[in-house]
Design an enzyme around this catalytic site. Structure first.
Site, PDB file in Angstrom:
ATOM      1  N   ASP A 148     -74.131  -3.398  -7.110  1.00  0.00           N
ATOM      2  CA  ASP A 148     -75.188  -3.166  -8.088  1.00  0.00           C
ATOM      3  C   ASP A 148     -75.115  -4.202  -9.228  1.00  0.00           C
ATOM      4  OD1 ASP A 148     -77.352  -1.787  -9.126  1.00  0.00           O
ATOM      5  OD2 ASP A 148     -76.428   0.182  -8.847  1.00  0.00           O
ATOM      6  N   GLU A 183     -80.093  -5.713  -7.195  1.00  0.00           N
ATOM      7  CA  GLU A 183     -80.503  -6.084  -8.562  1.00  0.00           C
ATOM      8  C   GLU A 183     -81.982  -5.787  -8.778  1.00  0.00           C
ATOM      9  OE1 GLU A 183     -82.922  -8.459  -7.513  1.00  0.00           O
ATOM     10  OE2 GLU A 183     -82.374  -9.607  -9.319  1.00  0.00           O
ATOM     11  N   TRP A 184     -82.515  -4.930  -7.911  1.00  0.00           N
ATOM     12  CA  TRP A 184     -83.849  -4.312  -8.039  1.00  0.00           C
ATOM     13  C   TRP A 184     -85.018  -5.290  -7.932  1.00  0.00           C
ATOM     14  CZ3 TRP A 184     -80.559  -4.294 -12.490  1.00  0.00           C
ATOM     15  CH2 TRP A 184     -79.506  -3.388 -12.358  1.00  0.00           C
ATOM     16  N   GLY A 185     -84.771  -6.459  -7.359  1.00  0.00           N
ATOM     17  CA  GLY A 185     -85.863  -7.402  -7.165  1.00  0.00           C
ATOM     18  C   GLY A 185     -86.212  -8.195  -8.407  1.00  0.00           C
ATOM     19  N   ASP A 186     -85.495  -7.978  -9.499  1.00  0.00           N
ATOM     20  CA  ASP A 186     -85.870  -8.617 -10.758  1.00  0.00           C
ATOM     21  C   ASP A 186     -85.736 -10.135 -10.731  1.00  0.00           C
ATOM     22  OD1 ASP A 186     -86.382  -6.127 -11.684  1.00  0.00           O
ATOM     23  OD2 ASP A 186     -84.617  -5.964 -12.962  1.00  0.00           O
ATOM     24  N   ASP A 206     -85.679   1.750  -8.597  1.00  0.00           N
ATOM     25  CA  ASP A 206     -85.300   2.933  -7.810  1.00  0.00           C
ATOM     26  C   ASP A 206     -86.533   3.749  -7.430  1.00  0.00           C
ATOM     27  OD1 ASP A 206     -82.831   2.023  -8.533  1.00  0.00           O
ATOM     28  OD2 ASP A 206     -82.172   3.877  -9.490  1.00  0.00           O
TER      29      ASP A 206
HETATM   30  C1  GLA Z   1     -78.784   1.953  -9.756  1.00  0.00           C
HETATM   31  C2  GLA Z   1     -79.200   1.743  -8.316  1.00  0.00           C
HETATM   32  C3  GLA Z   1     -79.261   3.091  -7.618  1.00  0.00           C
HETATM   33  C4  GLA Z   1     -77.916   3.780  -7.698  1.00  0.00           C
HETATM   34  C5  GLA Z   1     -77.462   3.902  -9.141  1.00  0.00           C
HETATM   35  C6  GLA Z   1     -76.021   4.389  -9.252  1.00  0.00           C
HETATM   36  O1  GLA Z   1     -79.753   2.636 -10.466  1.00  0.00           O
HETATM   37  O2  GLA Z   1     -80.434   1.093  -8.243  1.00  0.00           O
HETATM   38  O3  GLA Z   1     -79.663   2.921  -6.271  1.00  0.00           O
HETATM   39  O4  GLA Z   1     -76.986   3.048  -6.952  1.00  0.00           O
HETATM   40  O5  GLA Z   1     -77.552   2.667  -9.822  1.00  0.00           O
HETATM   41  O6  GLA Z   1     -75.578   4.499 -10.571  1.00  0.00           O
END
Ligand code: GLA
Length: 409
Positions: A148, A183-186, A206
């Site tokens: 993450d 890293e969520w695509g950022d 998420d």
């Molecule tokens: C982030 C990730 C989630 C999860 C949480 C855990 O938000 O995007 O998928 O792994 O952390 O804290």
């Protein structure tokens, strides 16, 4: 001269097996159960074992859902030699024993860390300890690491460096361990994720247990992204997906029905079965990792039926490894086409409107030649030797068809 050739030959040989191994770490999108949406950080080894047992009993492991992905919350800090350790209260038998339990059942174990000092939920993370932690994970026989990016700098250069550092550490660990970038695509990881050594990368914020927020782009972090938003953000990244390099649009919500916890934040009030079926359809079309997050031990018959659609899973896991192309996005219609290894196609039709609508799909207009025998992968109904199909699609429903080419069924 001969000696030089010999040396080059030996060098090449010693490189090939490593590359070959790396290449095959995730030939198809990983599948399994991820702890986050159901448990949050509140789980222990017994929860994992009972969930794994249920996965076996209910036939999910046989269908390909063979990982347990332990998410944030397992960590218990570091010992006096700075080795990362599991929380001894939650995992009294230790991670190695848990991995053994899963391996004995034909399953694999994924674990979680973060490229900073602390994880998103505030637990011990791996920055500065990458090699040591990778060795520890290998010594526990871990198969997969979700890495993450909370508490880390926002620039892309640092992100690439930190992910590469962990990838190299895993490669040196002595065990094949999949690296999942989160890293969520950022920072557009689809452009560099494979290059730095990852096999998959999250492309979005998420996912929350709802159909849509109707937010846009980065706002999704704040407004909470639903199934539709996540699909929309991931759908046009198809050119980046291939074996060992997958776009990851986050976990399956199927069967959560508005359970609170992380998926319930930011308006996650739950979805209808039609919407959950849609998520399964869209994720399979997009060759997404399939990470179940509902309580498999107590899932109802509809949830089981949705998650166990063998023909749809075959679309997701097709060895050609192509993500569907979104051919059309207009008037609430989203049409997807995914080429398959044997020359067949998967065709998906989503009605994102709030009412039932009718549509005619002409295969030739979708760039396909000739006639096909077509099977609806939810109703299991066939139409043989046709050039077009007429559909009535419910609100938020996604129909998926397999188009059989070259042979009449
Ligand atoms: C982030 C990730 C989630 C999860 C949480 C855990 O938000 O995007 O998928 O792994 O952390 O804290």
């Amino acid at each position: 001269m001969e000696r030089k050739n010999f040396i080059i030959g030996v060098l090449l040989l010693s490189f090939i097996p490593i590359n070959a191994q790396q290449k095959e770490l995730a030939p198809t999108p990983p599948m399994g159960f991820m702890t986050w949406n159901f448990f949050g950080v509140d789980f222990n080894e017994n929860d994992i074992r009972t969930m794994a047992d249920a996965m076996v009993e209910k036939g999910l492991v046989d269908l390909g859902y063979n990982y347990i992905f332990i998410d944030d919350g397992w960590q218990g800090g570091r010992d006096n030699k700075n080795n990362i350790i599991a929380d001894a209260k939650k995992f009294p038998s230790g991670m190695k024993k848990l991995a053994e339990y899963l391996h004995e059942r034909g399953m694999k174990l994924g674990i979680y860390s973060d490229a900073a000092q602390l994880t998103c939920a505030g637990y011990t993370a791996s920055l500065g300890f990458e090699e040591q932690d990778a060795k520890t994970f290998a010594s526990w026989n871990i198969d997969y690491l979700k890495y993450d990016y909370c508490n880390a700098p926002i620039d892309v250069i640092t992100a690439k460096e930190r992910y590469q550092k962990m990838a190299k550490s895993l490669q040196k660990s002595g065990r094949n361990i999949v690296l999942s970038i989160c890293e969520w695509g950022d920072r557009k990881p689809w452009e560099w994720g494979a290059q730095v050594g990852g096999q998959l990368w999250r492309t979005t914020a998420d996912v929350r247990d709802k159909w849509a927020s109707y937010g846009k782009g980065k706002e999704l972090h704040g407004t909470g992204a639903g199934i539709f938003d996540i699909m929309d953000a991931n759908a046009d990244l198809d050119e980046y997906a291939k074996p060992n390099a997958w776009n990851d649009p986050d976990m399956l919500l199927v069967g959560l029905y508005g359970k609170k916890g992380p998926s319930g934040d930011l308006g996650g009030i739950g979805c209808t079965d039609t919407e959950y079926r849609s998520q399964m359809s869209l994720w399979c079309l997009m060759a997404a990792p399939l990470m179940i997050t509902c309580d498999v031990r107590n899932m109802n018959a509809v949830t089981k039926e949705i998650l166990s659609n063998k023909e749809l899973i075959a679309i997701d896991q097709d060895r050609l490894g192509r993500q569907a192309r979104r051919l059309r996005k207009e008037n609430d219609w989203h049409i997807f086409l995914k080429p398959l290894q044997n020359g067949d196609y998967a065709l998906g039709v989503l009605n994102a409107a709030i009412d039932t609508r009718q549509i005619q799909i002409d295969f030739n207009e979708s760039g396909l030649q000739g006639k096909f025998s077509v099977k609806n992968l939810w109703t299991k109904k066939w139409q043989r030797n046709v050039k077009k199909i007429n559909l009535s699609v419910a609100s938020h429903e996604t129909c998926v068809f397999r188009l059989y080419s070259g042979r009449l069924k």
